[in-house]
Scaffold this motif. Structure first.
Motif, PDB file in Angstrom:
ATOM      1  N   LEU A 178       0.811  -1.218   0.000  1.00  0.00           N
ATOM      2  CA  LEU A 178       0.000   0.000   0.000  1.00  0.00           C
ATOM      3  C   LEU A 178       0.843   1.265   0.000  1.00  0.00           C
ATOM      4  O   LEU A 178       0.490   2.260  -0.645  1.00  0.00           O
ATOM      5  CB  LEU A 178      -0.934  -0.008   1.211  1.00  0.00           C
ATOM      6  N   LEU A 179       1.963   1.239   0.719  1.00  0.00           N
ATOM      7  CA  LEU A 179       2.791   2.435   0.810  1.00  0.00           C
ATOM      8  C   LEU A 179       3.678   2.643  -0.413  1.00  0.00           C
ATOM      9  O   LEU A 179       4.023   3.784  -0.743  1.00  0.00           O
ATOM     10  CB  LEU A 179       3.679   2.374   2.056  1.00  0.00           C
ATOM     11  N   TRP A 180       4.064   1.571  -1.060  1.00  0.00           N
ATOM     12  CA  TRP A 180       5.068   1.619  -2.122  1.00  0.00           C
ATOM     13  C   TRP A 180       4.830   2.722  -3.152  1.00  0.00           C
ATOM     14  O   TRP A 180       5.737   3.518  -3.447  1.00  0.00           O
ATOM     15  CB  TRP A 180       5.162   0.251  -2.790  1.00  0.00           C
ATOM     16  N   PRO A 181       3.637   2.837  -3.721  1.00  0.00           N
ATOM     17  CA  PRO A 181       3.452   3.850  -4.781  1.00  0.00           C
ATOM     18  C   PRO A 181       3.595   5.288  -4.283  1.00  0.00           C
ATOM     19  O   PRO A 181       3.922   6.182  -5.075  1.00  0.00           O
ATOM     20  CB  PRO A 181       2.019   3.590  -5.276  1.00  0.00           C
ATOM     21  N   ASP A 182       3.349   5.518  -2.979  1.00  0.00           N
ATOM     22  CA  ASP A 182       3.339   6.885  -2.457  1.00  0.00           C
ATOM     23  C   ASP A 182       4.645   7.298  -1.800  1.00  0.00           C
ATOM     24  O   ASP A 182       4.806   8.465  -1.428  1.00  0.00           O
ATOM     25  CB  ASP A 182       2.192   7.041  -1.448  1.00  0.00           C
ATOM     26  N   LEU A 183       5.561   6.358  -1.640  1.00  0.00           N
ATOM     27  CA  LEU A 183       6.860   6.700  -1.058  1.00  0.00           C
ATOM     28  C   LEU A 183       7.756   7.325  -2.119  1.00  0.00           C
ATOM     29  O   LEU A 183       7.666   6.981  -3.300  1.00  0.00           O
ATOM     30  CB  LEU A 183       7.537   5.447  -0.497  1.00  0.00           C
ATOM     31  N   PRO A 184       8.646   8.255  -1.726  1.00  0.00           N
ATOM     32  CA  PRO A 184       9.645   8.746  -2.677  1.00  0.00           C
ATOM     33  C   PRO A 184      10.433   7.571  -3.249  1.00  0.00           C
ATOM     34  O   PRO A 184      10.757   6.617  -2.527  1.00  0.00           O
ATOM     35  CB  PRO A 184      10.530   9.658  -1.817  1.00  0.00           C
ATOM     36  N   ALA A 227      11.245  -0.615   2.739  1.00  0.00           N
ATOM     37  CA  ALA A 227      10.786  -2.010   2.694  1.00  0.00           C
ATOM     38  C   ALA A 227      11.730  -2.922   3.476  1.00  0.00           C
ATOM     39  O   ALA A 227      11.284  -3.793   4.234  1.00  0.00           O
ATOM     40  CB  ALA A 227      10.671  -2.470   1.246  1.00  0.00           C
ATOM     41  N   GLY A 228      13.045  -2.727   3.300  1.00  0.00           N
ATOM     42  CA  GLY A 228      14.009  -3.539   4.037  1.00  0.00           C
ATOM     43  C   GLY A 228      13.916  -3.306   5.531  1.00  0.00           C
ATOM     44  O   GLY A 228      13.960  -4.260   6.340  1.00  0.00           O
ATOM     45  N   TYR A 229      13.796  -2.044   5.918  1.00  0.00           N
ATOM     46  CA  TYR A 229      13.653  -1.727   7.340  1.00  0.00           C
ATOM     47  C   TYR A 229      12.373  -2.331   7.904  1.00  0.00           C
ATOM     48  O   TYR A 229      12.368  -2.856   9.031  1.00  0.00           O
ATOM     49  CB  TYR A 229      13.652  -0.210   7.539  1.00  0.00           C
ATOM     50  N   SER A 230      11.301  -2.262   7.136  1.00  0.00           N
ATOM     51  CA  SER A 230      10.021  -2.807   7.597  1.00  0.00           C
ATOM     52  C   SER A 230      10.113  -4.306   7.847  1.00  0.00           C
ATOM     53  O   SER A 230       9.530  -4.828   8.804  1.00  0.00           O
ATOM     54  CB  SER A 230       8.924  -2.513   6.576  1.00  0.00           C
ATOM     55  N   LEU A 268       3.204   4.665  11.454  1.00  0.00           N
ATOM     56  CA  LEU A 268       2.666   6.025  11.432  1.00  0.00           C
ATOM     57  C   LEU A 268       3.657   6.991  10.783  1.00  0.00           C
ATOM     58  O   LEU A 268       3.262   7.893  10.028  1.00  0.00           O
ATOM     59  CB  LEU A 268       2.330   6.485  12.853  1.00  0.00           C
ATOM     60  N   ILE A 269       4.949   6.798  11.077  1.00  0.00           N
ATOM     61  CA  ILE A 269       5.958   7.644  10.432  1.00  0.00           C
ATOM     62  C   ILE A 269       5.956   7.419   8.925  1.00  0.00           C
ATOM     63  O   ILE A 269       5.999   8.363   8.132  1.00  0.00           O
ATOM     64  CB  ILE A 269       7.358   7.340  11.007  1.00  0.00           C
ATOM     65  N   ALA A 270       5.890   6.144   8.522  1.00  0.00           N
ATOM     66  CA  ALA A 270       5.936   5.822   7.094  1.00  0.00           C
ATOM     67  C   ALA A 270       4.743   6.401   6.350  1.00  0.00           C
ATOM     68  O   ALA A 270       4.884   6.886   5.218  1.00  0.00           O
ATOM     69  CB  ALA A 270       5.986   4.305   6.906  1.00  0.00           C
ATOM     70  N   THR A 271       3.564   6.387   6.981  1.00  0.00           N
ATOM     71  CA  THR A 271       2.397   6.967   6.306  1.00  0.00           C
ATOM     72  C   THR A 271       2.561   8.472   6.139  1.00  0.00           C
ATOM     73  O   THR A 271       2.088   9.053   5.161  1.00  0.00           O
ATOM     74  CB  THR A 271       1.105   6.666   7.076  1.00  0.00           C
ATOM     75  N   GLY A 326       2.808  10.720   2.593  1.00  0.00           N
ATOM     76  CA  GLY A 326       1.847  11.779   2.356  1.00  0.00           C
ATOM     77  C   GLY A 326       0.405  11.375   2.574  1.00  0.00           C
ATOM     78  O   GLY A 326      -0.511  12.016   2.057  1.00  0.00           O
ATOM     79  N   TRP A 327       0.187  10.318   3.357  1.00  0.00           N
ATOM     80  CA  TRP A 327      -1.182   9.897   3.657  1.00  0.00           C
ATOM     81  C   TRP A 327      -1.822  10.847   4.657  1.00  0.00           C
ATOM     82  O   TRP A 327      -1.121  11.522   5.422  1.00  0.00           O
ATOM     83  CB  TRP A 327      -1.179   8.487   4.237  1.00  0.00           C
ATOM     84  N   PRO A 328      -3.155  10.909   4.694  1.00  0.00           N
ATOM     85  CA  PRO A 328      -3.836  11.732   5.712  1.00  0.00           C
ATOM     86  C   PRO A 328      -3.436  11.286   7.117  1.00  0.00           C
ATOM     87  O   PRO A 328      -3.308  10.082   7.391  1.00  0.00           O
ATOM     88  CB  PRO A 328      -5.318  11.473   5.439  1.00  0.00           C
ATOM     89  N   GLN A 329      -3.226  12.248   7.991  1.00  0.00           N
ATOM     90  CA  GLN A 329      -2.761  11.973   9.347  1.00  0.00           C
ATOM     91  C   GLN A 329      -3.801  12.375  10.388  1.00  0.00           C
ATOM     92  O   GLN A 329      -4.624  13.257  10.150  1.00  0.00           O
ATOM     93  CB  GLN A 329      -1.461  12.734   9.620  1.00  0.00           C
ATOM     94  N   ALA A 330      -3.730  11.712  11.537  1.00  0.00           N
ATOM     95  CA  ALA A 330      -4.558  12.105  12.674  1.00  0.00           C
ATOM     96  C   ALA A 330      -4.084  13.458  13.192  1.00  0.00           C
ATOM     97  O   ALA A 330      -2.952  13.881  12.915  1.00  0.00           O
ATOM     98  CB  ALA A 330      -4.472  11.058  13.776  1.00  0.00           C
TER      99      ALA A 330
END
Length: 217
Positions: A111-117, A125-128, A158-161, A165-169
């Motif tokens: 889910l994050l892949w397309p939106d990450l720099p 991904a490796g860190y995850s 939460l940091i990765a989102t 650039g995902w919406p944040q709380a």
């Protein structure tokens, strides 16, 4: 919770709620040294103290608003996760829980892949993968360490989102630091408990030391 660590964490959370960048910059770097000192006084294994100090390195670098600092901070946290994995050893864990963590890892990365720099995709991904392995293996030391591993995974997700650039709380850094501070404390508590198990006092004839023997301190 150790009083000084609890006070620093409370001060950091209040600074974030108040929108005080200066307060956050002062309180955050105090967290891991205080927790590491507490652990050392409790006779913690060296790997635990190292994991906490490496967490401090990650904390400091993530205060800097630069991509290179983010990568260095992530590397410091990754080294801390290796220390935790060494501490967890071969403790038994649930295969079902492992499958759950594996599915969560795959879902987050996809889910994050397309939106990450683009230049952060592979490192994240490796860190995850390493972080998820740490969180899963932490469960082998009991409920406290297992909860700490899960909260660490949540905090870094939460940091990765945010990076994606995902919406944040509201006040996202508050939730990141709340889960992170609790995670490190619970992991340290789990390791300390496992490395210092309560030993029942011996009874009966075997309790008497033989001639020339020295009782354990």
């Amino acid at each position: 919770m150790p009083p000084l660590f609890a006070a620093a964490l409370t001060a950091d959370l209040l600074a974030l709620l108040a929108g005080s960048g200066t307060g956050h910059a002062v309180a955050k770097p105090l967290l891991m040294p205080l927790l590491a000192a507490y652990a050392a006084v409790r006779g913690a294994p060296r790997a635990l103290v190292a994991a906490l100090i490496l967490g401090w390195g990650g904390d400091v670098f993530l205060l800097l608003d630069a991509e290179w600092a983010f990568l260095v901070g992530m590397g410091s946290f990754a080294a801390g996760h290796v220390c935790y994995l060494l501490l967890f050893g071969r403790a038994r864990t649930s295969p079902l829980l492992g499958a759950g963590y594996g599915l969560a890892l795959a879902a987050v990365v996809v889910l994050l892949w397309p939106d990450l720099p683009a230049d952060l995709r592979v490192p994240v991904a490796g860190y995850s993968l390493l972080l998820t392995a740490m969180a899963y293996r932490a469960s082998g030391l009991g409920a406290a360490a297992g909860a700490g591993g899960a909260l660490f995974l949540l905090s870094d997700t939460l940091i990765a989102t945010g990076v994606a650039g995902w919406p944040q709380a509201p006040v996202p850094d508050f939730w990141i630091m709340l889960t992170y501070g609790a995670a490190q404390y619970l992991l340290a508590t789990g390791v300390l408990t496992a490395s210092s198990p309560a030993r029942p006092l011996p009874t009966g004839p075997a309790a008497a030391p033989s001639r020339g023997a020295h009782p354990r301190s």
